[in-house]
Design an enzyme around this catalytic site. Structure first.
Site, PDB file in Angstrom:
ATOM      1  N   GLY A 181     -23.925   4.256  -3.256  1.00  0.00           N
ATOM      2  CA  GLY A 181     -22.871   4.893  -4.048  1.00  0.00           C
ATOM      3  C   GLY A 181     -22.415   3.988  -5.182  1.00  0.00           C
ATOM      4  O   GLY A 181     -23.204   3.231  -5.761  1.00  0.00           O
ATOM      5  N   VAL A 200     -20.709   1.210  -5.406  1.00  0.00           N
ATOM      6  CA  VAL A 200     -21.018  -0.218  -5.285  1.00  0.00           C
ATOM      7  C   VAL A 200     -22.504  -0.432  -5.019  1.00  0.00           C
ATOM      8  O   VAL A 200     -23.147  -1.268  -5.660  1.00  0.00           O
ATOM      9  CB  VAL A 200     -20.200  -0.882  -4.151  1.00  0.00           C
ATOM     10  CG1 VAL A 200     -20.541  -2.368  -4.056  1.00  0.00           C
ATOM     11  CG2 VAL A 200     -18.702  -0.706  -4.386  1.00  0.00           C
ATOM     12  N   LYS A 219       0.864  -1.187   0.000  1.00  0.00           N
ATOM     13  CA  LYS A 219       0.000   0.000   0.000  1.00  0.00           C
ATOM     14  C   LYS A 219       0.896   1.232   0.000  1.00  0.00           C
ATOM     15  O   LYS A 219       1.982   1.232   0.577  1.00  0.00           O
ATOM     16  CB  LYS A 219      -0.858   0.006   1.269  1.00  0.00           C
ATOM     17  CG  LYS A 219      -2.163   0.754   1.120  1.00  0.00           C
ATOM     18  CD  LYS A 219      -3.255  -0.121   0.523  1.00  0.00           C
ATOM     19  CE  LYS A 219      -4.549   0.623   0.374  1.00  0.00           C
ATOM     20  NZ  LYS A 219      -5.633  -0.206  -0.131  1.00  0.00           N
ATOM     21  N   GLY A 260     -26.275   2.379   1.772  1.00  0.00           N
ATOM     22  CA  GLY A 260     -25.311   3.080   0.922  1.00  0.00           C
ATOM     23  C   GLY A 260     -25.558   2.764  -0.534  1.00  0.00           C
ATOM     24  O   GLY A 260     -25.530   1.597  -0.948  1.00  0.00           O
TER      25      GLY A 260
END
Ligand code: NAD
Length: 358
Positions: free
Chosen positions: A184, A186, A82, A182
């Site tokens: 959004g 996805v 990362k 949610g």
């Protein structure tokens, strides 16, 4: 975290790189956790709300380790890494910042492959691509997979089907009540795909326009955002925030299955134990939400994107979820721990395979 080396030794990290350019006000950390399965891969986060530099280092290390587990459990031949850029995610002079990161990533010669994450965009990845080929999340016109959210939703639904098989004896979602939190990138794909599979939908979002769109298009019922934890349903599908499984919500949830795309759904690990004790079937988040990254990285080393091949690999999340249940039964573990064990077993088995010279 008190000592960087102690932390790295505890969790067996390989490398940690610091990159800076004063004139560009650029500071970044690249963490590489484990490359047993392949090059360390994981997105680049841009974030400024760290309490200290150590806090940022710990975030990079923790996220890199998470990617090792995610790829290993998904059956993907990549390791965990990362990057964290310490900076305002809204800063507007992005080209020099991301090209600088690209230069540093290029020096690692492919040991680390970056991508999009919180605070970064596909446009930022294009800047990185100007300096290095070691970046996965790219628009289709640059040879990338483009928007991966539909595949994240698809993978989560495959995990949901495996959960239904365990609970109801059939993987059909026809007639199942699914509460989606949610709507959004996805979440709205989730609603669309679940609707096609015949599920009954109850949705929520803090943005009323998103809720209206889903009720109009798919006949979903809507509730206020706090009320989603109280609805009577078969499946609770968190696709918004982390830490939604906590002391408050645990006593309110009326579902049998928890399976959504949101990262870090358990507020603390003990909530995973409590879910198990209370008889919920919990699909660990990094198993369910791997679809986007499986699809995105599928083109590496095989000469480009193939929707058919990528989608077929994402579909295997069903099998991964079943394997988590098998390990959970075999070792009497809650599913969140069984997922970790599945990942660790794969890494140690492949390390064994790799000891033979070519
Ligand atoms: P997004 O930002 O596009 O959507 C999140 C939605 O949640 C927004 O519509 C927002 O208004 C809504 N929301 C925020 N707070 C809410 C609340 N209290 N109640 C109800 N709704 C609320 O994010 P996304 O890309 O759809 O990702 C959703 C989750 O899935 C995140 O946890 C993300 O880390 C995870 N995830 C996403 C992907 C991907 O492919 N995008 C991959 C893996 C994991």
């Amino acid at each position: 975290m008190e000592s960087i080396f102690e932390y790295m030794q505890t969790y067996d990290f390989e490398n940690l790189f610091f990159c800076q350019d004063k004139a560009l006000d650029f500071k970044a950390i690249i963490a590489i956790h484990d490359t047993t399965l392949g090059p360390a891969t994981g997105g680049c986060r841009m974030w400024q709300d760290y309490t200290s530099e150590m806090d940022a280092v710990e975030d990079a290390l923790r996220l890199a380790r998470g990617m090792t587990y995610k790829y290993a459990a998904a059956g993907v031949n990549l390791g965990g890494g990362k990057a964290v850029i310490i900076g305002d995610p809204k800063r507007t002079d992005r080209e020099p910042v991301f090209r600088a990161l690209g230069k540093f990533i290029n020096r690692l010669g492919g040991k680390y492959i970056t991508g999009e994450d919180v605070g970064t965009t596909l446009q930022d990845m294009e800047y990185i691509r100007m300096e290095t080929e070691h970046v996965v999340t790219l628009p289709t016109y640059l040879g990338g997979a483009g928007d991966i959210a539909p595949m994240t939703a698809y993978g989560t639904i495959r995990a949901m089907q495996a959960c239904c098989k365990k609970v109801y004896g059939s993987d059909s979602l026809e007639g199942k009540q699914v509460a989606v939190q949610g709507l959004g990138a996805v979440g709205h794909n989730m609603v669309e795909q679940l609707h096609e599979l015949g599920a009954n939908l109850i949705v929520t979002d803090i943005d009323p326009a998103k809720v209206d769109a889903m009720t109009a298009r798919f006949g979903a019922d809507a509730v206020e955002s706090e009320a989603i934890y109280d609805v009577d349903c078969d499946i609770f599908c968190p696709c918004a925030l982390g830490k939604v499984i906590n002391d408050d919500t645990l006593s309110r949830l009326k579902c049998k299955i928890i399976c959504g795309s949101a990262n870090n759904q358990l507020a603390e690990e003990r909530h995973g134990d409590r879910l198990e004790e209370a008889g919920f079937v919990y699909a660990p988040d990094y198993i369910t939400n791997a679809g986007g990254t499986i699809y995105d990285t599928d083109r590496l080393g095989v000469g480009g994107v193939s929707h058919e091949r990528g989608k077929a690999k994402v579909a295997r999340i069903y099998d991964n979820m079943q394997q988590v249940f098998e390990i959970a039964d075999r070792d009497r573990l809650p599913t969140y721990q069984a997922a970790d064990r599945m990942a660790e077993e794969r890494i140690s088995q492949i390390a064994e395979v790799k000891k033979y010279a070519d």
